[in-house]
Design a protein around this motif. Structure first.
Motif, PDB file in Angstrom:
ATOM      1  N   PRO A 127       0.832  -1.205   0.000  1.00 47.89           N
ATOM      2  CA  PRO A 127       0.000   0.000   0.000  1.00 47.89           C
ATOM      3  C   PRO A 127       0.868   1.257   0.000  1.00 47.89           C
ATOM      4  O   PRO A 127       2.000   1.242   0.463  1.00 47.89           O
ATOM      5  N   ASP A 128       0.325   2.319  -0.547  1.00 48.41           N
ATOM      6  CA  ASP A 128       1.012   3.601  -0.531  1.00 48.41           C
ATOM      7  C   ASP A 128       1.170   4.041   0.927  1.00 48.41           C
ATOM      8  O   ASP A 128       0.200   3.996   1.685  1.00 48.41           O
ATOM      9  N   VAL A 130       1.367   6.852   2.311  1.00 41.79           N
ATOM     10  CA  VAL A 130       0.618   8.050   2.686  1.00 41.79           C
ATOM     11  C   VAL A 130      -0.886   7.778   2.695  1.00 41.79           C
ATOM     12  O   VAL A 130      -1.573   8.066   3.670  1.00 41.79           O
ATOM     13  N   THR A 131      -1.386   7.175   1.605  1.00 36.67           N
ATOM     14  CA  THR A 131      -2.836   6.979   1.486  1.00 36.67           C
ATOM     15  C   THR A 131      -3.308   5.639   2.017  1.00 36.67           C
ATOM     16  O   THR A 131      -4.472   5.477   2.351  1.00 36.67           O
ATOM     17  N   GLY A 132      -2.411   4.652   2.050  1.00 31.80           N
ATOM     18  CA  GLY A 132      -2.779   3.311   2.506  1.00 31.80           C
ATOM     19  C   GLY A 132      -3.455   2.488   1.444  1.00 31.80           C
ATOM     20  O   GLY A 132      -3.844   1.349   1.672  1.00 31.80           O
ATOM     21  N   LYS A 133      -3.608   3.034   0.231  1.00 30.59           N
ATOM     22  CA  LYS A 133      -4.268   2.308  -0.857  1.00 30.59           C
ATOM     23  C   LYS A 133      -3.261   1.429  -1.596  1.00 30.59           C
ATOM     24  O   LYS A 133      -2.116   1.816  -1.804  1.00 30.59           O
TER      25      LYS A 133
END
Length: 137
Positions: A127-128, A130-133
């Motif tokens: 996951p990214d 920063v965004t967690g996506k």
């Protein structure tokens, strides 16, 4: 069979008192030596896989104990043992720990020898930070 004293009563176990303390949430729920042994194996697998992540270990143990307590009236001892063994195998062989490396903006996978010997390792994109996506493949 040894018994380790806990605040919830004796916990039948063959492990050391320190290991029994990690498995304590299970002691109050199920009175089965087979289930206790399977739960202890799950605790050990979590300690190996999440060695540096005590929060993940604690969460896995407490949620597993909670679910077993919740389903103790509807699951047989054999079903509980099998579920715990399946969970232990999953934790031991399907989870790869990784740590974010801010200097390279990448993750570093920490592969254990037993994972490498088990077979193919399919690393999914992390996951990214920063965004967690999780990015699309």
């Amino acid at each position: 069979q040894a018994h380790v004293a806990t605040p919830d009563g004796p916990l039948p176990t063959r492990c050391c008192p320190r290991a029994a303390a990690r498995c304590r949430p299970m002691a109050a729920a199920i009175r089965s030596l087979r289930v206790a042994r399977a739960y202890r194996d799950l605790c050990r697998a979590a300690a190996e896989t999440f060695a540096a992540d005590r929060t993940a270990q604690r969460t896995l143990r407490s949620q597993t104990a909670s679910e077993l307590r919740r389903h103790r009236a509807t699951m047989s001892e054999e079903q509980m043992v099998q579920d715990l063994r399946t969970g232990t195998d999953f934790v031991r062989y399907e989870i790869v720990q990784a740590s974010y490396q801010p200097e390279t903006d990448r993750y570093k996978a920490h592969l254990r020898q037993d994972l490498i010997q088990k077979g193919t390792i399919d690393l999914q994109p992390p996951p990214d930070p920063v965004t967690g996506k999780v990015p699309d493949m």
